[in-house]
Scaffold this motif. Structure first.
Motif, PDB file in Angstrom:
ATOM      1  N   LEU A  11     -15.058  -7.457  -4.954  1.00 30.52           N
ATOM      2  CA  LEU A  11     -14.206  -6.251  -5.301  1.00 30.52           C
ATOM      3  C   LEU A  11     -12.754  -6.426  -5.061  1.00 30.52           C
ATOM      4  CD1 LEU A  11     -16.212  -3.271  -3.256  1.00 30.52           C
ATOM      5  CD2 LEU A  11     -16.106  -3.892  -6.116  1.00 30.52           C
ATOM      6  N   HIS A  12     -12.266  -7.610  -4.105  1.00 31.49           N
ATOM      7  CA  HIS A  12     -10.949  -7.773  -4.032  1.00 31.49           C
ATOM      8  C   HIS A  12     -10.398  -8.833  -5.155  1.00 31.49           C
ATOM      9  CE1 HIS A  12      -7.564  -8.502  -1.293  1.00 31.49           C
ATOM     10  NE2 HIS A  12      -7.594  -9.785  -1.607  1.00 31.49           N
ATOM     11  N   ILE A  13     -11.329  -9.525  -5.628  1.00 34.40           N
ATOM     12  CA  ILE A  13     -11.088 -10.425  -6.838  1.00 34.40           C
ATOM     13  C   ILE A  13     -11.150  -9.520  -8.059  1.00 34.40           C
ATOM     14  CG2 ILE A  13     -12.203 -12.315  -8.385  1.00 34.40           C
ATOM     15  CD1 ILE A  13     -13.216 -13.431  -5.717  1.00 34.40           C
ATOM     16  N   ILE A  14     -11.700  -8.556  -8.070  1.00 35.56           N
ATOM     17  CA  ILE A  14     -11.688  -7.545  -9.294  1.00 35.56           C
ATOM     18  C   ILE A  14     -10.445  -6.832  -9.325  1.00 35.56           C
ATOM     19  CG2 ILE A  14     -12.807  -5.323 -10.252  1.00 35.56           C
ATOM     20  CD1 ILE A  14     -15.407  -6.357  -9.486  1.00 35.56           C
ATOM     21  N   GLY A  15      -9.849  -6.592  -7.957  1.00 35.42           N
ATOM     22  CA  GLY A  15      -8.528  -5.942  -7.849  1.00 35.42           C
ATOM     23  C   GLY A  15      -7.664  -7.176  -8.369  1.00 35.42           C
ATOM     24  N   ILE A  16      -7.578  -8.226  -7.925  1.00 34.79           N
ATOM     25  CA  ILE A  16      -6.635  -9.302  -8.514  1.00 34.79           C
ATOM     26  C   ILE A  16      -6.812  -9.220  -9.876  1.00 34.79           C
ATOM     27  CG2 ILE A  16      -6.162 -11.860  -8.461  1.00 34.79           C
ATOM     28  CD1 ILE A  16      -7.201 -11.566  -5.426  1.00 34.79           C
ATOM     29  N   ALA A  17      -7.793  -9.394 -10.517  1.00 39.72           N
ATOM     30  CA  ALA A  17      -7.976  -9.530 -11.786  1.00 39.72           C
ATOM     31  C   ALA A  17      -7.322  -8.442 -12.729  1.00 39.72           C
ATOM     32  CB  ALA A  17      -9.440  -9.794 -12.384  1.00 39.72           C
ATOM     33  N   ALA A  45      -3.843  -3.301  -7.588  1.00 39.82           N
ATOM     34  CA  ALA A  45      -2.923  -3.326  -6.512  1.00 39.82           C
ATOM     35  C   ALA A  45      -3.453  -2.567  -5.018  1.00 39.82           C
ATOM     36  CB  ALA A  45      -1.564  -3.106  -6.484  1.00 39.82           C
ATOM     37  N   LEU A  46      -3.807  -1.388  -5.540  1.00 35.25           N
ATOM     38  CA  LEU A  46      -4.493  -0.524  -4.652  1.00 35.25           C
ATOM     39  C   LEU A  46      -5.901  -1.010  -4.028  1.00 35.25           C
ATOM     40  CD1 LEU A  46      -3.361   2.924  -6.014  1.00 35.25           C
ATOM     41  CD2 LEU A  46      -2.672   2.068  -4.125  1.00 35.25           C
ATOM     42  N   THR A  47      -6.689  -1.444  -5.043  1.00 33.40           N
ATOM     43  CA  THR A  47      -8.007  -1.967  -4.659  1.00 33.40           C
ATOM     44  C   THR A  47      -7.851  -3.308  -3.946  1.00 33.40           C
ATOM     45  OG1 THR A  47      -8.794  -1.267  -6.868  1.00 33.40           O
ATOM     46  CG2 THR A  47     -10.138  -2.902  -5.921  1.00 33.40           C
ATOM     47  N   MET A  48      -6.841  -4.088  -4.130  1.00 33.11           N
ATOM     48  CA  MET A  48      -6.552  -5.453  -3.425  1.00 33.11           C
ATOM     49  C   MET A  48      -6.146  -4.978  -1.828  1.00 33.11           C
ATOM     50  SD  MET A  48      -4.364  -7.786  -6.003  1.00 33.11           S
ATOM     51  CE  MET A  48      -3.791  -9.084  -4.507  1.00 33.11           C
ATOM     52  N   THR A  51      -9.553  -3.095  -0.067  1.00 34.18           N
ATOM     53  CA  THR A  51     -10.344  -4.113   0.051  1.00 34.18           C
ATOM     54  C   THR A  51     -10.085  -5.211   1.119  1.00 34.18           C
ATOM     55  OG1 THR A  51      -9.842  -5.466  -1.898  1.00 34.18           O
ATOM     56  CG2 THR A  51     -11.581  -3.896  -1.901  1.00 34.18           C
ATOM     57  N   GLY A  52      -8.864  -5.654   0.983  1.00 36.14           N
ATOM     58  CA  GLY A  52      -8.016  -6.473   1.980  1.00 36.14           C
ATOM     59  C   GLY A  52      -8.234  -6.188   3.369  1.00 36.14           C
ATOM     60  N   VAL A  53      -7.870  -4.775   3.598  1.00 32.77           N
ATOM     61  CA  VAL A  53      -7.952  -4.189   5.022  1.00 32.77           C
ATOM     62  C   VAL A  53      -9.464  -4.070   5.398  1.00 32.77           C
ATOM     63  CG1 VAL A  53      -7.585  -2.295   6.137  1.00 32.77           C
ATOM     64  CG2 VAL A  53      -5.633  -2.906   4.757  1.00 32.77           C
ATOM     65  N   ILE A  54     -10.179  -3.753   4.739  1.00 39.65           N
ATOM     66  CA  ILE A  54     -11.623  -3.759   5.043  1.00 39.65           C
ATOM     67  C   ILE A  54     -12.242  -5.193   5.394  1.00 39.65           C
ATOM     68  CG2 ILE A  54     -13.856  -3.342   4.020  1.00 39.65           C
ATOM     69  CD1 ILE A  54     -12.912  -0.921   2.533  1.00 39.65           C
ATOM     70  N   LEU A  55     -11.843  -6.076   4.502  1.00 40.83           N
ATOM     71  CA  LEU A  55     -12.406  -7.543   4.827  1.00 40.83           C
ATOM     72  C   LEU A  55     -11.720  -8.184   6.049  1.00 40.83           C
ATOM     73  CD1 LEU A  55     -11.820  -9.282   1.294  1.00 40.83           C
ATOM     74  CD2 LEU A  55     -13.854  -9.029   2.791  1.00 40.83           C
ATOM     75  N   ILE A  71      -2.370 -13.353   6.811  1.00 40.27           N
ATOM     76  CA  ILE A  71      -2.968 -11.803   6.262  1.00 40.27           C
ATOM     77  C   ILE A  71      -1.551 -11.027   6.364  1.00 40.27           C
ATOM     78  CG2 ILE A  71      -4.067  -9.868   6.774  1.00 40.27           C
ATOM     79  CD1 ILE A  71      -5.724 -12.220   5.842  1.00 40.27           C
ATOM     80  N   GLY A  72      -0.353 -11.277   6.994  1.00 40.06           N
ATOM     81  CA  GLY A  72       0.585 -10.501   6.924  1.00 40.06           C
ATOM     82  C   GLY A  72       1.398 -11.006   6.056  1.00 40.06           C
ATOM     83  N   VAL A  73       1.521 -12.401   5.611  1.00 44.35           N
ATOM     84  CA  VAL A  73       2.386 -12.631   4.573  1.00 44.35           C
ATOM     85  C   VAL A  73       1.744 -11.998   3.486  1.00 44.35           C
ATOM     86  CG1 VAL A  73       3.079 -14.579   3.112  1.00 44.35           C
ATOM     87  CG2 VAL A  73       3.191 -14.736   5.609  1.00 44.35           C
ATOM     88  N   LYS A  74       0.520 -12.068   3.207  1.00 46.96           N
ATOM     89  CA  LYS A  74      -0.206 -11.649   1.938  1.00 46.96           C
ATOM     90  C   LYS A  74      -0.181 -10.145   1.787  1.00 46.96           C
ATOM     91  CE  LYS A  74      -4.247 -12.857   0.520  1.00 46.96           C
ATOM     92  NZ  LYS A  74      -3.816 -12.675  -0.572  1.00 46.96           N
TER      93      LYS A  74
END
Length: 117
Positions: A11-17, A45-48, A51-55, A71-74
């Protein structure tokens, strides 16, 4: 737990896409100065973010090591991207330098994810 982590990575990759795809579809008109932030960019961006926080939470719960600086930089890059896209989402056109910054930060975020080990 691994299946859940892999699901959210997908799902994170789908957000990036969605974010990068929205940028790439507007590149042709960016040269003419008529590019705009499309809804796919905001939703990506919202999906990223979600899903990033969940990951991060899932990896910490599963006792996998998490590089908090990475993670902080990202997260910082994503907050800037999200802020720019959210504020300018209703504008008919966006300055091509600002539009380029969003694309550059998105690509930087991808390379940080892949290359920072």
């Amino acid at each position: 737990m691994d299946v859940l982590i892999h699901l959210f990575v997908g799902l994170h990759i789908i957000g990036i896409a969605a974010l990068l795809g929205g940028f790439l579809t507007q590149m042709k008109v960016m040269g003419r100065g008529t590019a705009r932030f499309v809804p796919a960019m905001l939703h990506g961006a919202l999906t990223m973010l979600v899903t990033g926080v969940i990951l991060v939470g899932l990896n910490q719960a599963d006792d996998h090591p998490v590089d908090n600086i990475k993670i902080g930089v990202k997260l910082a890059l994503l907050v800037v991207i999200l802020g720019l896209v959210y504020v300018k989402r209703d504008d008919e056109t966006v300055d091509k330098r600002l539009f380029g910054v969003v694309g550059l930060l998105t690509v930087a975020n991808v390379f940080i994810a892949v290359l920072w080990t």
